[in-house]
Write a protein that holds these residues in place. Structure first.
Motif, PDB file in Angstrom:
ATOM      1  N   UNK A  42       0.694  -1.325   0.026  1.00  0.00           N
ATOM      2  CA  UNK A  42       0.063   0.048  -0.208  1.00  0.00           C
ATOM      3  C   UNK A  42       0.932   1.253   0.127  1.00  0.00           C
ATOM      4  N   UNK A  43       1.966   1.266   0.721  1.00  0.00           N
ATOM      5  CA  UNK A  43       2.981   2.377   0.746  1.00  0.00           C
ATOM      6  C   UNK A  43       3.629   2.516  -0.498  1.00  0.00           C
ATOM      7  N   UNK A  44       3.374   3.813  -1.172  1.00  0.00           N
ATOM      8  CA  UNK A  44       3.911   3.896  -2.510  1.00  0.00           C
ATOM      9  C   UNK A  44       5.526   3.918  -2.420  1.00  0.00           C
ATOM     10  N   UNK A  45       6.089   4.279  -1.512  1.00  0.00           N
ATOM     11  CA  UNK A  45       7.439   4.396  -1.112  1.00  0.00           C
ATOM     12  C   UNK A  45       8.103   2.944  -1.136  1.00  0.00           C
ATOM     13  N   UNK A  46       7.387   1.962  -0.674  1.00  0.00           N
ATOM     14  CA  UNK A  46       7.856   0.597  -0.770  1.00  0.00           C
ATOM     15  C   UNK A  46       7.720  -0.037  -2.099  1.00  0.00           C
ATOM     16  N   UNK A  47       6.870   0.527  -3.041  1.00  0.00           N
ATOM     17  CA  UNK A  47       6.922   0.135  -4.125  1.00  0.00           C
ATOM     18  C   UNK A  47       7.915   0.641  -5.130  1.00  0.00           C
ATOM     19  N   UNK A  48       8.090   2.016  -4.653  1.00  0.00           N
ATOM     20  CA  UNK A  48       9.300   2.552  -5.712  1.00  0.00           C
ATOM     21  C   UNK A  48      10.641   1.941  -5.144  1.00  0.00           C
ATOM     22  N   UNK A  49      10.993   1.445  -3.983  1.00  0.00           N
ATOM     23  CA  UNK A  49      12.029   0.935  -3.282  1.00  0.00           C
ATOM     24  C   UNK A  49      12.339  -0.467  -3.981  1.00  0.00           C
ATOM     25  N   UNK A  50      11.036  -1.137  -4.666  1.00  0.00           N
ATOM     26  CA  UNK A  50      11.197  -2.507  -5.095  1.00  0.00           C
ATOM     27  C   UNK A  50      11.533  -2.367  -6.293  1.00  0.00           C
ATOM     28  N   UNK A  51      10.901  -1.507  -7.142  1.00  0.00           N
ATOM     29  CA  UNK A  51      11.461  -1.189  -8.603  1.00  0.00           C
ATOM     30  C   UNK A  51      12.769  -0.594  -8.714  1.00  0.00           C
ATOM     31  N   UNK A  52      13.152   0.061  -7.800  1.00  0.00           N
ATOM     32  CA  UNK A  52      14.708   0.603  -7.882  1.00  0.00           C
ATOM     33  C   UNK A  52      15.610  -0.211  -7.972  1.00  0.00           C
ATOM     34  N   UNK A  53      15.475  -1.426  -6.912  1.00  0.00           N
ATOM     35  CA  UNK A  53      16.542  -2.705  -6.921  1.00  0.00           C
ATOM     36  C   UNK A  53      16.493  -3.417  -8.197  1.00  0.00           C
ATOM     37  N   UNK A  54      15.184  -3.568  -8.795  1.00  0.00           N
ATOM     38  CA  UNK A  54      15.169  -4.281 -10.108  1.00  0.00           C
ATOM     39  C   UNK A  54      15.825  -3.361 -11.208  1.00  0.00           C
ATOM     40  N   UNK A  55      15.411  -1.845 -11.201  1.00  0.00           N
ATOM     41  CA  UNK A  55      15.769  -1.224 -12.085  1.00  0.00           C
ATOM     42  C   UNK A  55      17.393  -1.084 -12.174  1.00  0.00           C
ATOM     43  N   UNK A  56      18.109  -1.143 -10.877  1.00  0.00           N
ATOM     44  CA  UNK A  56      19.493  -1.352 -11.018  1.00  0.00           C
ATOM     45  C   UNK A  56      20.107  -2.124 -11.845  1.00  0.00           C
ATOM     46  N   UNK A  57      19.591  -3.235 -11.752  1.00  0.00           N
ATOM     47  CA  UNK A  57      20.142  -4.397 -12.422  1.00  0.00           C
ATOM     48  C   UNK A  57      19.841  -4.023 -14.033  1.00  0.00           C
ATOM     49  N   UNK A  58      18.930  -3.636 -14.510  1.00  0.00           N
ATOM     50  CA  UNK A  58      18.903  -3.361 -15.680  1.00  0.00           C
ATOM     51  C   UNK A  58      19.677  -2.145 -16.234  1.00  0.00           C
ATOM     52  N   UNK A  59      19.802  -1.240 -15.447  1.00  0.00           N
ATOM     53  CA  UNK A  59      20.990  -0.117 -15.615  1.00  0.00           C
ATOM     54  C   UNK A  59      22.181  -0.755 -15.907  1.00  0.00           C
ATOM     55  N   UNK A  60      22.810  -1.675 -14.898  1.00  0.00           N
ATOM     56  CA  UNK A  60      24.074  -2.477 -15.140  1.00  0.00           C
ATOM     57  C   UNK A  60      24.084  -3.142 -16.463  1.00  0.00           C
ATOM     58  N   UNK A  61      22.894  -3.643 -16.928  1.00  0.00           N
ATOM     59  CA  UNK A  61      22.863  -4.398 -18.036  1.00  0.00           C
ATOM     60  C   UNK A  61      22.775  -3.400 -19.493  1.00  0.00           C
ATOM     61  N   UNK A  62      22.283  -2.467 -19.167  1.00  0.00           N
ATOM     62  CA  UNK A  62      22.425  -1.469 -20.482  1.00  0.00           C
ATOM     63  C   UNK A  62      23.495  -0.778 -20.369  1.00  0.00           C
ATOM     64  N   UNK A  63      24.161  -0.672 -19.306  1.00  0.00           N
ATOM     65  CA  UNK A  63      25.667   0.007 -19.335  1.00  0.00           C
ATOM     66  C   UNK A  63      26.833  -1.080 -20.173  1.00  0.00           C
TER      67      UNK A  63
END
Length: 386
Positions: free
Chosen positions: A152-173
């Motif tokens: 329910x907490x939007x900040x927790x949603x963002x924190x979860x997404x940020x972890x996964x996005x960090x993997x994608x950022x490394x992959x794109x680099x």
């Protein structure tokens, strides 16, 4: 991060239809093709093949389509016909009606929604509920039945997404590094050999030879009887077709047909899409294989030569490239010394590319294992604002 029960404290469970709206893309047919435009006055029309292959072949007038069919950064696209269940973002253009735009309500952050839809469980579910035996089609109602669990907490949603996005950022680099490395080798190839491809005056020891005299050519056959769309311990040998998306990856089987480092060329549809293949594989469906004779040339030289070659097919209804026609093509063969110099440089470049590719696969595997655990709440993120 810590393990929790199936329904974590502070999480909710519902169906996705309660949390999103779907915006339909634009249908282009005899009645609606007036929305098509030229490049100067239009914006890209995003059909599934364009989305998956990063290509643009048509443009549309944004003033003649519904505003919700226009895609901007962070808008979420979900493919609904043919290749059902692909999830994309960071595209710009007018969406074709073979996809949805998925619009979250105020309870959801777009990044969490994006990653939730990337979960393999969602992909498998929509394959089951999509209608059609020849070509699948996912309607609005079926899409909205997807089960959805979220904090329910939007900040927790963002924190979860940020972890996964960090993997994608490394992959794109890493992918960007690979593009730079290959462009470097491409530049060297053009500087050393490009001017001689259209020249009658060749250095001593250089000559043109017919392609089938310096390489073994063959055509891909039928797909193996035993194969899987996903890689596994039993099916680890890649199958390649003449497609462009994912470099033509079709699936996986248990036994390779081609074991040598070689080059493949797409022979129907988009003719002349060239790939360097390092690992053993199986070629199928109008894919031509060229295995170089190491006495004359290396696979890297052959790869760059064919990439820079104007490869075309024949036929009135549908263009195609055949082995009998392609084997007559001529290729420049430099001196043994010059070939060895280029091969030494290009081997070094591609060794680094393949190290990066190995890291990419490790990152993807880790991300894909973590994704369903984060999206179910079985693994919690602690460092977010409560």
């Amino acid at each position: 991060m810590s393990s929790v029960n199936d329904i974590p404290s502070g999480w909710l469970e519902t169906t996705i239809g309660e949390l999103v709206e779907l915006a339909q893309g634009v249908a282009i047919n005899a009645k609606t093709n007036h929305v098509l435009s030229d490049k100067e006055n239009g914006i890209p029309l995003l059909k599934i093949n364009n989305l998956l292959n990063n290509t643009i072949d048509q443009y549309a007038n944004p003033e003649l389509v519904p505003k919700q069919s226009i895609i901007h950064k962070n808008d979420i696209i979900f493919t609904r016909t043919g290749q059902v269940g692909e999830v994309l973002k960071n595209k710009y253009g007018i969406l074709h009606n073979n996809s949805f735009k998925v619009i979250p309500n105020k309870e959801l952050h777009w990044s969490y929604l994006y990653w939730y839809l990337k979960d393999i469980r969602v992909y498998n579910y929509v394959q089951k509920v999509a209608a059609g035996s020849v070509q699948k089609d996912l309607n609005h109602g079926a899409f909205k039945t997807i089960e959805f669990k979220y904090p329910k907490n939007i900040e927790e949603q963002i924190a979860i997404a940020n972890i996964l996005t960090a993997f994608d950022d490394k992959i794109e680099n890493l992918k960007a590094q690979n593009n730079t490395l290959e462009q470097t080798a491409q530049t060297i190839f053009k500087e050393w050999f490009g001017k001689y491809q259209v020249s009658d005056e060749l250095p001593d020891g250089w000559r043109f030879m017919q392609l089938d005299k310096v390489s073994l050519l063959s055509a891909g056959g039928d797909k193996p009887k035993e194969f899987s769309k996903e890689k596994s311990d039993s099916f680890g040998v890649p199958i390649y077709s003449n497609g462009i998306s994912k470099n033509g990856l079709y699936g996986y089987t248990d036994k390779p047909k081609i074991k040598e480092e070689s080059v493949t060329i797409s022979a129907r549809g988009t003719i002349g899409f060239v790939c360097l293949r390092r690992e053993p594989y199986v070629p199928i469906v109008r894919l031509i294989v060229s295995i170089p004779n190491q006495k004359f040339l290396s696979s890297k030289y052959l790869y760059f030569y064919l990439k820079n070659m104007n490869i075309s097919g024949t036929g009135t209804t549908q263009q195609q490239l055949t082995v009998p026609a392609f084997k007559k093509a001529e290729i420049l063969i430099p001196s043994i010394k010059k070939m060895e110099e280029f091969t030494l440089i290009s081997n070094s470049v591609f060794n680094k590319i393949w190290i990066n590719n190995s890291q990419i696969q490790t990152l993807k595997k880790t991300r894909d294992v973590l994704l369903p655990k984060l999206m179910s709440g079985k693994v919690r993120v602690n460092n977010f604002k409560d």
